[in-house]
Each structure stands twice: as structure tokens, then as C-alpha cells.
Design an enzyme around this catalytic site. Sequence first.
Site, PDB file in Angstrom:
ATOM      1  N   ASP A  38      89.001  41.548  43.227  1.00 53.37           N
ATOM      2  CA  ASP A  38      90.305  41.164  43.271  1.00 53.37           C
ATOM      3  C   ASP A  38      90.978  41.569  43.730  1.00 53.37           C
ATOM      4  O   ASP A  38      90.987  42.439  44.293  1.00 53.37           O
ATOM      5  CB  ASP A  38      90.758  41.213  41.660  1.00 53.37           C
ATOM      6  CG  ASP A  38      91.566  40.666  40.863  1.00 53.37           C
ATOM      7  OD1 ASP A  38      92.056  39.342  41.095  1.00 53.37           O
ATOM      8  OD2 ASP A  38      92.415  41.488  40.588  1.00 53.37           O
ATOM      9  N   HIS A  66      89.944  30.099  36.846  1.00 54.30           N
ATOM     10  CA  HIS A  66      90.885  30.891  36.030  1.00 54.30           C
ATOM     11  C   HIS A  66      92.711  30.805  36.282  1.00 54.30           C
ATOM     12  O   HIS A  66      93.683  31.012  35.624  1.00 54.30           O
ATOM     13  CB  HIS A  66      90.123  31.902  35.267  1.00 54.30           C
ATOM     14  CG  HIS A  66      90.791  33.316  36.653  1.00 54.30           C
ATOM     15  ND1 HIS A  66      89.638  33.371  37.334  1.00 54.30           N
ATOM     16  CD2 HIS A  66      91.457  34.567  36.006  1.00 54.30           C
ATOM     17  CE1 HIS A  66      90.251  34.677  38.319  1.00 54.30           C
ATOM     18  NE2 HIS A  66      90.957  35.035  37.210  1.00 54.30           N
TER      19      HIS A  66
END
Length: 558
Positions: free
Chosen positions: A196, A320
Site C-alpha cells: 500500500d 476499491h
Amino acid sequence: MKDFGNAVVYQIYPKSFQDSNGDGIGDLNGVISRLDYLKKLGVDYLWLTPVFRSPQKDNGYDVSDYYRIEPMFGTMADMDRLLAQCNARGIGVMLDMVFNHTSTDHIWFQKALAGEKEYEDYYIFKEGGPDRMPTNWESKFGGPAWEYVPSLGKWYLHLFDVTQADLNWDNPRVREELKNVIRFWKQKGVRGFRFDVVNLISKPAVFQDDYEGDGRRFYTDGPHVHEYLKELVRDTGISDMITVGEMSSTTPQHCVRYSNPEEKELSMCFQFHHLKVDYKNGDKWELMPPDRMQLKNLFERWQTLMQQQNGWNALFWCNHDQPRIVSRLGDEGTYWKQSAKMLAACTHLMRGTPYIYQGEELGMTNPHYRNITQYRDVESLNYYQILLKKGKSESEALAILDARSRDNGRTPMQWSDCVNAGFTDAAPWIELSGNYKTIHAQAQTDDEDSIFCFYQKLIALRKATEVISKGTIAFMEQENSDVLAFRRNYGTQELLVWNNLTAEEVTIPMQPSWTDYYRLLGNYEPQTETGKNIVLRPYETIVYANADLKIDHGAGIC
Ligand code: TEU
Ligand code: CA
């Protein structure tokens, strides 16, 4: 370093994929129950967004314990079973490592708050009085990037939510802790990792105000990022596993370094420039129709540079954090099916490793919520308030969220036309899109003309020829903003791809040398050749191949 050109990755947002125990929240057992569907699609890896212990302020991107499964998703035994079940089907599992920050509930942060100096140094704390913020940087979710802790008389940095405190990667102990997390999951049988916002981990030596922007130019692709990535990969022995870094506001030059196998950093990068072509003046919260010329130019620039310098990118439209691509660049109405297939052909046939986000293979759309109470995402809720403060009306603010909210991609997976689309028999944690009665997996998995089947074909095609996974790319029709066209070459094999990005017919001149090419794939019934021109119908995609490119139909197209 291995190459993953032949692989296709499927992203699962477990919270919205499949509920197995009737609490309205998707879970690991739900994922296990759908593995045959994913096997049928033909994907090689599943990337699961974070399922670790977390207070869920940012749906799991706020990790409070990297070694435990969040109870709402299941148990460690469920995770072990998922790994085994995937393994049995030849599918690898990739986990999402959120290493730029932890939740403020993490024990390290709690110890820092309690005054343990050793743990204070795990984070980025700066001295300063309660009314003197260390810098004027802004959080990516809105508001200041610093929070004051009165008991310590210090501020801590949070580039995201106030409950997501940035880690201090300059501290070798932090780097060791994070390596241990990788080692733990690797030994469990995880086959790859997504990192991430990993290009934000290295902060500058000196913190200064930003008078040109929100501070990102000081910490994006920071001073030691390449060195820290090399160290992490080397010391955990993951250089032959599939690894992808999420790179925020990065450059092609940095992505070459992150992904060139000689650098021994990562297998590939996500970059987002092509998903900002509908941001007015670069502002996500200002609406604008997509600039197709800019989209084409960005693809050409990135694809060409990565190819020249041996870099490798992930190819994707959806995740997402993004609204649904068919709602954004395609058509939700008349040309829904054609546009969804055309968009699939764009990503799956360029140079790189394609990622499919759950429901994309069904042409799932944005839900078009009408009320702020339907939104769940912390970013959307923050920005709704910010937009109102800036003077937007409620309906203007809602129109912006309708197009831009991350919740657009987080509505439950549409499995069937049963109650709640087969996602759950309880009240779902987030509302479904109203169109699940028509757009759902059950209607598509056995229909040869479906979007699902088109994705299946694209995946099978990648496995049946090397021109897609290994070939070079060169762009065609560069001046024409309506068509994204390119050729792929490998040895004497050639593939030609035209994608009509519009709802109008577009005519492309035919070159004499193409007359003996054959039509390999398309999203319309083949039309009779006119000889001189190719007429592309609304959102049509056409793929031609030369005679040297022979596809074994048994192994290839479904
Ligand atoms: O996202 C990073 C990120 O900066 C964006 O995708 C962000 O959500 C958007 O640009 C804001 O407008 C990653 C994760 O994918 C996301 O879900 C997390 O919220 C974020 O990091 C923090 O961990
Ligand atoms: Ca559940």
C-alpha cells in the site's frame, strides 16, 4: 526476479465479496465458497485487501495487528484453509501490506502515547506548541496531516486518516518489524504481496511548508525509498514472488526503478495518472468529462517509457478506491455490454500484468446513491463536509460523490438476482446497486456473449500466445482522440488492436498489408469488409492477428 507477464490478478475486497455467516459483511469463508467461480474465470492470483486486525476506520487500511485476522473476516484457521483451497486450484494468494502507517490502536502507537521513547521513534513525532503545526501539509482524506498529542507536547504525522499514523522507516527497528510481518505470511504460504502507498514511506530529512501543494512533493518517491524497498525484498527473500507497489502521484522514471528486474525491488507498479483524466485542474472533487486525448497520451507515454527502460506496470481500470469504469468511460445504458468489453480489451492487451477488480468482469456499475446516509467511506464523509463548507449545495456535493466516491467500487458483489444479489441474507453493511436483478454472475457465467466470457477469452488468449505477455507495443492513430489503437509484436507475430472510446462510429483507414490478417476477437458480430476502411461501431473493439500468430483453439479461446 521472475516476470509476471503471463499472470492475471483478481482483486477481492473481502468485506463486499461474499458473506458466509449472515452478518451482512463479506468474510474469508465467503471467498472460499466462490473459488470455483474464480477458477472458471481463469485468474492466477487473488489479491485480498487487508483482513488483519483493524478498527476499520479505513476498512482495514488501518492495521492494529499484522499477525491476526480481523474477527469479522474469520479466523487464522479460515485463512489457512483459504490458502490451501487456493493452492489446490493453482491460484496464489497475495496479501495487502499496509506499511506506510498503522492504526493508532496498534500496540506500537499505544506504547508511544504512553511515553515509551523507543516506540515514539516508530512514528513521526515532531515538537511544537498546540497551535504550531510542524508543516502546513494536508491529509489525503482532507484536513491537516498532523495531530497534536497534549500529553507528549508533540504532533504526529498522518498522511491519511487521523487514526492512521505514519511509520518512521528511517528507524531500522521499524524496518525489521515489517520484514518479520512478511516472513510470517510468506511462511504461511502466501505467494505475493501488494504494498500500500509504498512510495510514500521515505520522508524528507527536513520538514518544510509547501506553498505550492499539499506537501506530497516532499514525501512522494522520497529520498531512501528505493534503498528501503531493496532491503525489504532482499532480507525477506521475496524477489521471485509477485509483488506490486501502489505508487501515489509517481513518475515513469521512478516506476522504472521500482520494477526493472535488475533493481531487485518489485515486480510491478500501480500508477494512477490515467484515472485522473476526468479531474478538473487535477482536483478529484471537481467534475469534468474525461479527456480522451489525455488518456491516450498517458497510456502511450507510460507504455513506451516502461518498455524502453525495461519497467513493468500493472494494467487496471478499477479497484476499491475507484468508481466503476463502465460508469466512467463506458456506457451504463444501450452500449453497456459493448463498452465493458472494449474497456477490458484495452487493459488486457497492452504491455503489463492485468488486474481485474471484483465485479468488473460482470460490468458492475456505480450504485448512484441519492443520500449521504448511504455512504460509508471515511474519505467521502470527510469530503462531503468539506464541499459543503466550500459553498457547494447538498445536491452538488452529492453529485460529486455520485461520480467520485470510493464507495462506488465497494457495493456488494452481484452473484444472482436473489435477495441482496446472493451476497448476504442479512442487511448488507453497504447498500447494493439497484441493478443487481439484471447484472449478476449467474446470468453471465454460461453465456458465450457475456462480459464474463469476454474476460475469460482475454485471459485464455494471454496464455495461448506470447505476443501479449512478451511482445513489444507501439501505438497507432495517435492523432485520433476517439480510438485507442496499438500493435503488439513478438518475432514475426503481430496483433492489432483498435478500441473505439466513443458512442459514435469511427472510420479507420485500412493498410494494404493488413488484408490477409484475420479477426481474432471483437465485441460485435463481424461485419463484411469494405476493403479500404475499418468502421468501428460504438465502443467497438477489434483485434486482428497476422497468419504467423496461430492460436490453438483447444487451449485458447473459449
Ligand atoms: O490508497 C492510496 C491513495 O492515496 C488513494 O487511492 C486514495 O484513496 C485516493 O487517492 C484519495 O482520493 C491506499 C488504499 O488503496 C486505500 O484504500 C487506503 O485508504 C489508503 O491507501 C490508505 O491506506
Ligand atoms: Ca460475515
